[in-house]
Design a protein around this motif. Structure first.
Motif, PDB file in Angstrom:
ATOM      1  N   VAL A  30      33.884  53.031  50.892  1.00 56.96           N
ATOM      2  CA  VAL A  30      34.919  52.262  50.187  1.00 56.96           C
ATOM      3  C   VAL A  30      36.270  52.648  50.759  1.00 56.96           C
ATOM      4  O   VAL A  30      36.453  53.741  51.293  1.00 56.96           O
ATOM      5  CB  VAL A  30      34.908  52.508  48.659  1.00 56.96           C
ATOM      6  CG1 VAL A  30      33.621  52.011  48.043  1.00 56.96           C
ATOM      7  CG2 VAL A  30      35.146  53.955  48.328  1.00 56.96           C
ATOM      8  N   PHE A  32      40.640  52.039  49.907  1.00 55.18           N
ATOM      9  CA  PHE A  32      41.764  51.486  49.159  1.00 55.18           C
ATOM     10  C   PHE A  32      42.946  51.441  50.103  1.00 55.18           C
ATOM     11  O   PHE A  32      43.230  52.414  50.807  1.00 55.18           O
ATOM     12  CB  PHE A  32      42.102  52.341  47.941  1.00 55.18           C
ATOM     13  CG  PHE A  32      43.335  51.858  47.219  1.00 55.18           C
ATOM     14  CD1 PHE A  32      43.263  50.768  46.371  1.00 55.18           C
ATOM     15  CD2 PHE A  32      44.547  52.470  47.413  1.00 55.18           C
ATOM     16  CE1 PHE A  32      44.399  50.296  45.719  1.00 55.18           C
ATOM     17  CE2 PHE A  32      45.696  52.012  46.769  1.00 55.18           C
ATOM     18  CZ  PHE A  32      45.611  50.927  45.923  1.00 55.18           C
ATOM     19  N   TYR A  40      44.593  46.729  47.826  1.00 51.89           N
ATOM     20  CA  TYR A  40      43.309  46.134  48.179  1.00 51.89           C
ATOM     21  C   TYR A  40      42.226  47.197  48.082  1.00 51.89           C
ATOM     22  O   TYR A  40      42.436  48.343  48.481  1.00 51.89           O
ATOM     23  CB  TYR A  40      43.329  45.602  49.615  1.00 51.89           C
ATOM     24  CG  TYR A  40      44.423  44.605  49.877  1.00 51.89           C
ATOM     25  CD1 TYR A  40      44.217  43.246  49.660  1.00 51.89           C
ATOM     26  CD2 TYR A  40      45.669  45.016  50.352  1.00 51.89           C
ATOM     27  CE1 TYR A  40      45.216  42.320  49.910  1.00 51.89           C
ATOM     28  CE2 TYR A  40      46.675  44.101  50.604  1.00 51.89           C
ATOM     29  CZ  TYR A  40      46.447  42.755  50.385  1.00 51.89           C
ATOM     30  OH  TYR A  40      47.441  41.854  50.625  1.00 51.89           O
ATOM     31  N   PHE A  41      41.056  46.837  47.573  1.00 52.50           N
ATOM     32  CA  PHE A  41      39.905  47.723  47.502  1.00 52.50           C
ATOM     33  C   PHE A  41      38.763  47.053  48.239  1.00 52.50           C
ATOM     34  O   PHE A  41      38.429  45.904  47.956  1.00 52.50           O
ATOM     35  CB  PHE A  41      39.520  47.982  46.043  1.00 52.50           C
ATOM     36  CG  PHE A  41      38.348  48.897  45.889  1.00 52.50           C
ATOM     37  CD1 PHE A  41      38.514  50.265  45.949  1.00 52.50           C
ATOM     38  CD2 PHE A  41      37.084  48.382  45.682  1.00 52.50           C
ATOM     39  CE1 PHE A  41      37.434  51.121  45.810  1.00 52.50           C
ATOM     40  CE2 PHE A  41      35.997  49.217  45.534  1.00 52.50           C
ATOM     41  CZ  PHE A  41      36.174  50.593  45.605  1.00 52.50           C
ATOM     42  N   CYS A  56      35.566  42.673  48.284  1.00 53.59           N
ATOM     43  CA  CYS A  56      36.926  43.193  48.146  1.00 53.59           C
ATOM     44  C   CYS A  56      37.513  42.755  46.811  1.00 53.59           C
ATOM     45  O   CYS A  56      37.049  41.830  46.181  1.00 53.59           O
ATOM     46  CB  CYS A  56      37.796  42.741  49.304  1.00 53.59           C
ATOM     47  SG  CYS A  56      37.985  40.959  49.452  1.00 53.59           S
TER      48      CYS A  56
END
Length: 57
Positions: A30, A32, A40-41, A56
């Protein structure tokens, strides 16, 4: 089960990029990203070389 693999400070309005790999599945990660305006992730599958982003937010 969730495991804490990364801890960092984030400051609103300042660009930042952090990420970590899964402790169970090496190919999952993951990330960030904050460009100073929007955060945004990303959920990543590193086995997919052409497009590792699978979701996302």
């Amino acid at each position: 089960m969730l495991h804490l693999t990364l801890e960092d400070q984030l400051f609103l309005g300042q660009p930042k990029q952090v990420g970590t790999h899964s402790t169970v599945h090496d190919h999952l990660a993951v990330m960030f990203e904050d460009d100073g305006e929007t955060g945004y992730f990303y959920a990543l599958d590193m086995r997919q070389n052409a497009q590792p982003v699978v979701d996302c937010l």
